[in-house]
Scaffold this active site. Sequence first.
Site, PDB file in Angstrom:
ATOM      1  N   ASP A   1     -11.637  26.646 -22.079  1.00 28.59           N
ATOM      2  CA  ASP A   1     -12.829  27.282 -21.510  1.00 28.59           C
ATOM      3  C   ASP A   1     -12.985  28.647 -22.170  1.00 28.59           C
ATOM      4  OD1 ASP A   1     -12.440  25.087 -19.821  1.00 28.59           O
ATOM      5  OD2 ASP A   1     -13.157  26.149 -18.045  1.00 28.59           O
TER       6      ASP A   1
ATOM      7  N   LYS B   1     -20.771  25.810 -19.210  1.00 29.93           N
ATOM      8  CA  LYS B   1     -20.241  26.218 -17.906  1.00 29.93           C
ATOM      9  C   LYS B   1     -20.938  27.503 -17.490  1.00 29.93           C
ATOM     10  CE  LYS B   1     -15.747  27.821 -16.095  1.00 29.93           C
ATOM     11  NZ  LYS B   1     -14.307  27.932 -16.365  1.00 29.93           N
TER      12      LYS B   1
ATOM     13  N   LYS C   1     -20.531  22.259 -16.183  1.00 28.71           N
ATOM     14  CA  LYS C   1     -19.562  22.711 -15.174  1.00 28.71           C
ATOM     15  C   LYS C   1     -20.039  23.981 -14.486  1.00 28.71           C
ATOM     16  CE  LYS C   1     -14.821  24.523 -14.702  1.00 28.71           C
ATOM     17  NZ  LYS C   1     -13.553  24.827 -15.394  1.00 28.71           N
TER      18      LYS C   1
END
Lengths: 281, 323
Positions: free
Chosen positions: B160, B223, B259
């Site tokens: 991430d 995300k 996400k």
Amino acid sequence: MSESLDVNRTAKLFIGGKFPRSESARSFEVHDQEGNFLANASLASRKDGRDAVVAARSAFSAWSSATAYNRGQVMYRVAEIMQGRRDQFIAEVSAWSSIEEATIEVDAAINRWVWYAGWTDKLSMVTGSNNPVAEPFFNFSIPEPTGVVAGFALSDSPLLGLVEMIAAAIVSGNTVVVVASDRTPLPAVSLAEVIATSDVPGGVVNILTGYAKEIAPWLASHMDVNGIDLSGIGDSELAVELERSSAQNLKRVLRPNTHLDGLSRVKMWLETKTVWHPRGY
Amino acid sequence: MSTSHNNDTSVSGTFEVPDLTSNAAMTKFLFGLPGVDKVGLEERAASLGTRSIKNSAKAEGIDLAISMIDLTTLEGMDTRGKVRSLCAKACRPDPMDATVPQVAAVCVYGDMVGHAKEALGNAPINVAAVATAFPSGRASRRVKLMDVQDAVSLGADEIDMVIDRGAWHEGRYLDVFEEIVAVKEVCGDAHLKVILETGELKTYDNVRRASWLAMLAGADFIKTSTGKIAPAATPAVTLLMLQAVRDFHRQTGTVIGMKPAGGIRTTKDAMKYLVLVKETLGDRWLTPDLFRFGASSLLNDLLMQRQKLSTGAYSGPDYVTVD
């Protein structure tokens, strides 16, 4: 001089220090003893009960760890504000009784708050103990609050019964969810307004108006409720069902038709912690 | 539900990949994307949030949401023990009920990847590592790439990364783009999630542009947030990013995951997000491979709701683990 507007109060629930309407958007009519219409009150649903338990749980940690002195001050403040609203309470209670009886009930309720407020810093001396043990330990037992207590108010004592139920639980640091009587809910709504303006942290006292029959089964089976006061439940079949589901997580149960007051009622919502402290000789 | 207001400004027409070596061309492309109708977007996100999901649908939704969780701990005070207990919870979310599905991944800082891998053993649960000087992203490119390399070599299955918001606000879009490309290269087989940190992008237009930039640069997932900045994930910003994923798929055929992370704490919230996915992208995206929740406390609420559905009685925090 202009005439003042007639501003009617909407009787709402009291959850987490706020006054929401029921999430179900329902209400019910409240009548006095002669059957005259008094007001519409919010009709709480099981989900309002659930929200109230969440509010009570989140208020528990701060309220139970507040100093006894602080809790006493806050509770005394409730009595002060009640005293200021004495006439309003008398007027409301007298919808179901005579003015004389109402006056006696309201004065008794205010006195009772003050009486309980005095107990906060005396409880551990009276209910705790130093225990003699035949080992080199200093052994003592101290009272701790049970947690979240749910209760259902009696209809024939719309204010005093409610005060008894609430004050006896919060004095030691418990937080409460109380369902007011569906016949006489208005003094409960006023009491909620008093509590909201008395430094009682939001969520310590939550007051719902509605039918105990509808909400009680959900509170009795609720795994996050630690004590349940069934003294105001008149319906014996319902009471059996409630006692049964309360057993699931071993709630402390104040059984129906039990009349406890004063210190014995406070002791109902206490746990005893016993500590063995080594003496070193 | 209001149908009169259509905010759904799809990116349509012929799609041309911009010159990916020029900041001017990149800027022109990004500013050529349709503007976002703020009122319409928020209204649509709110209206999709009013669906009532009950009983069997709710039970399925809860299990799906659990299987989509990236169970996260990203604190300065994380210990190996904390990561181990998080992994144990990922494998067996409810110790009292073996029918609860496992979560999709655990998400930790890079130095914890090895401990997480060890704790998870052969369980089919990924380890995601935050990297590139998370959460601020304020470090040199060299350090960021080493951060990623380190996590990958320890065995991270997913990375991430955060975008460089400073460069973004300076208008250096190409730098942001190239950094994502460089990180993707270092990732190798590890999946790359690109965190836009929507709370710092300030406008919906920026969110749409950053989504496109990240997807063009090779992100496997986009995300919303690090969880360290408020506002984090909101239904509106998530809907907007889901629309970007849908438009990108229509234009290029490439399937990108999404996400939302941060601020999703209740089962009710999670259900709203699942509705957004279903209505925007369809059933194909309702899988942990393409949709994840970045969350920590959400799992406990899902478990309590699950217990409520199976026993009929409200549960409480005494019956889930303390994290």
